[in-house]
Design a protein around this motif. Structure first.
Motif, PDB file in Angstrom:
ATOM      1  N   ALA A 176      -4.285   6.701   0.432  1.00  0.00           N
ATOM      2  CA  ALA A 176      -3.399   5.542   0.304  1.00  0.00           C
ATOM      3  C   ALA A 176      -4.248   4.374  -0.182  1.00  0.00           C
ATOM      4  O   ALA A 176      -5.447   4.324   0.098  1.00  0.00           O
ATOM      5  N   HIS A 177      -3.641   3.444  -0.894  1.00  0.00           N
ATOM      6  CA  HIS A 177      -4.416   2.326  -1.438  1.00  0.00           C
ATOM      7  C   HIS A 177      -3.625   1.042  -1.374  1.00  0.00           C
ATOM      8  O   HIS A 177      -2.414   1.026  -1.611  1.00  0.00           O
ATOM      9  N   ARG A 178      -4.336  -0.014  -1.053  1.00  0.00           N
ATOM     10  CA  ARG A 178      -3.742  -1.340  -0.879  1.00  0.00           C
ATOM     11  C   ARG A 178      -4.717  -2.368  -1.414  1.00  0.00           C
ATOM     12  O   ARG A 178      -5.913  -2.319  -1.082  1.00  0.00           O
ATOM     13  N   GLY A 209       0.841  -1.199   0.000  1.00  0.00           N
ATOM     14  CA  GLY A 209       0.000   0.000   0.000  1.00  0.00           C
ATOM     15  C   GLY A 209       0.876   1.248   0.000  1.00  0.00           C
ATOM     16  O   GLY A 209       2.001   1.229   0.502  1.00  0.00           O
ATOM     17  N   HIS A 210       0.364   2.298  -0.586  1.00  0.00           N
ATOM     18  CA  HIS A 210       1.149   3.532  -0.669  1.00  0.00           C
ATOM     19  C   HIS A 210       0.249   4.747  -0.857  1.00  0.00           C
ATOM     20  O   HIS A 210      -0.876   4.638  -1.330  1.00  0.00           O
ATOM     21  N   PHE A 211       0.805   5.885  -0.459  1.00  0.00           N
ATOM     22  CA  PHE A 211       0.295   7.175  -0.912  1.00  0.00           C
ATOM     23  C   PHE A 211       1.088   7.513  -2.169  1.00  0.00           C
ATOM     24  O   PHE A 211       2.133   6.911  -2.419  1.00  0.00           O
ATOM     25  N   HIS A 212       0.604   8.463  -2.937  1.00  0.00           N
ATOM     26  CA  HIS A 212       1.451   8.992  -3.994  1.00  0.00           C
ATOM     27  C   HIS A 212       2.257  10.157  -3.427  1.00  0.00           C
ATOM     28  O   HIS A 212       1.781  10.869  -2.538  1.00  0.00           O
ATOM     29  N   THR A 213       3.485  10.284  -3.931  1.00  0.00           N
ATOM     30  CA  THR A 213       4.346  11.375  -3.464  1.00  0.00           C
ATOM     31  C   THR A 213       3.645  12.706  -3.720  1.00  0.00           C
ATOM     32  O   THR A 213       3.641  13.594  -2.867  1.00  0.00           O
ATOM     33  N   GLY A 256       4.657   9.474  -8.448  1.00  0.00           N
ATOM     34  CA  GLY A 256       5.585   8.834  -7.518  1.00  0.00           C
ATOM     35  C   GLY A 256       4.877   8.015  -6.449  1.00  0.00           C
ATOM     36  O   GLY A 256       3.649   8.021  -6.341  1.00  0.00           O
ATOM     37  N   HIS A 257       5.660   7.262  -5.663  1.00  0.00           N
ATOM     38  CA  HIS A 257       5.114   6.405  -4.615  1.00  0.00           C
ATOM     39  C   HIS A 257       5.720   6.757  -3.265  1.00  0.00           C
ATOM     40  O   HIS A 257       6.931   6.925  -3.154  1.00  0.00           O
ATOM     41  N   ASP A 258       4.887   6.833  -2.276  1.00  0.00           N
ATOM     42  CA  ASP A 258       5.354   6.994  -0.892  1.00  0.00           C
ATOM     43  C   ASP A 258       4.932   5.730  -0.138  1.00  0.00           C
ATOM     44  O   ASP A 258       3.778   5.589   0.268  1.00  0.00           O
ATOM     45  N   ALA A 272      -5.154  10.934  -8.153  1.00  0.00           N
ATOM     46  CA  ALA A 272      -6.102   9.818  -8.158  1.00  0.00           C
ATOM     47  C   ALA A 272      -5.544   8.682  -9.008  1.00  0.00           C
ATOM     48  O   ALA A 272      -4.514   8.834  -9.683  1.00  0.00           O
ATOM     49  N   GLU A 273      -6.210   7.552  -8.951  1.00  0.00           N
ATOM     50  CA  GLU A 273      -5.754   6.380  -9.720  1.00  0.00           C
ATOM     51  C   GLU A 273      -6.968   5.501 -10.008  1.00  0.00           C
ATOM     52  O   GLU A 273      -7.902   5.475  -9.211  1.00  0.00           O
ATOM     53  N   VAL A 274      -6.931   4.800 -11.140  1.00  0.00           N
ATOM     54  CA  VAL A 274      -7.993   3.830 -11.399  1.00  0.00           C
ATOM     55  C   VAL A 274      -7.412   2.421 -11.406  1.00  0.00           C
ATOM     56  O   VAL A 274      -6.286   2.208 -11.862  1.00  0.00           O
ATOM     57  N   TYR A 275      -8.182   1.492 -10.874  1.00  0.00           N
ATOM     58  CA  TYR A 275      -7.849   0.066 -10.890  1.00  0.00           C
ATOM     59  C   TYR A 275      -9.007  -0.678 -11.537  1.00  0.00           C
ATOM     60  O   TYR A 275     -10.160  -0.485 -11.141  1.00  0.00           O
ATOM     61  N   TYR A 276      -8.682  -1.500 -12.494  1.00  0.00           N
ATOM     62  CA  TYR A 276      -9.697  -2.308 -13.161  1.00  0.00           C
ATOM     63  C   TYR A 276      -9.348  -3.769 -12.909  1.00  0.00           C
ATOM     64  O   TYR A 276      -8.224  -4.209 -13.180  1.00  0.00           O
TER      65      TYR A 276
HETATM   66 NI    NI Z   1      -0.918   4.188  -6.567  1.00  0.00          NI
END
Ligand code: NI
Length: 191
Positions: free
Chosen positions: A138-140, A90-94, A160-162, A99-103
């Motif tokens: 954050a997303h996991r 799991g991460h936050f973005h830097t 980026g990824h945090d 936002a982000e999409v997951y399919y």
């Molecule tokens: Ni992400």
């Protein structure tokens, strides 16, 4: 093969191996996730017993520019550490405002999200459906099924990824198996 980020390109989407044979794959072994599962004793036992791959992801190597899209595929394998399902770090973005999409291509589970202000949400991942991860969350991915959970993702190229914040603090919520079913509980180790 190389991808032409200026002129575009087409790739075959392979549901089993991720985006393509040439995408860059990163594997996360259970030993690389020490401290992230609640039952450390169970985790150490599994590491000693073969150190399974918990998840892997394929990245296309998009240029890290605001107008480009980073896209790839993520595979979270089925399994549990104690009663806690296999999950991604799991991460936050830097750039938090991303936002982000997951399919979801195959498998099932949850996208567990939380923002720095303490709001959280768990959205079901199931084949043929999209989950929208709002900016600041954050997303996991968590696999609550018994086959690999395969998702496609896309977000702005320079975000980026945090990972560090989650590695240090953990998530407020966990998804564990109770009576054969997934249940969302408070994380006893959350700092
Ligand atoms: Ni992400």
């Amino acid at each position: 093969m190389s991808y032409n980020w200026e002129k575009g390109f087409t790739i075959d989407f392979d549901k089993i191996t991720g985006l393509s044979q040439t995408a860059q794959s990163t594997k996360r072994l259970l030993s690389q996730m020490r401290g992230m599962f609640t039952d450390s004793a169970a985790q150490e036992k599994m590491i000693a017993g073969g150190d399974p791959v918990v998840y892997e992801f394929y990245e296309m190597g998009a240029p890290e520019h605001p107008g480009d899209l980073a896209a790839g595929a993520s595979i979270t394998y089925p399994g549990k550490v104690g009663d806690e399902y296999f999950m991604t770090k799991g991460h936050f973005h830097t750039i938090l405002e991303t936002a982000e999409v997951y399919y979801t291509l195959s498998g099932s589970g949850y996208m567990l999200m939380e923002n720095p202000e303490g709001d959280w949400s768990a959205q079901e991942l199931s084949a043929g459906k999209m989950v929208y991860v709002p900016k600041r969350y954050a997303h996991r991915s968590i696999n609550t099924g018994n086959v690999p959970l395969v998702t496609f993702f896309a977000f702005r190229g320079d975000a980026g990824h945090d990972y560090g914040t989650i590695e240090e603090k953990g998530y407020r919520k966990l998804i564990v198996e109770r009576g054969g079913k997934p249940e969302i509980i408070d994380n006893p180790k959350w700092k």
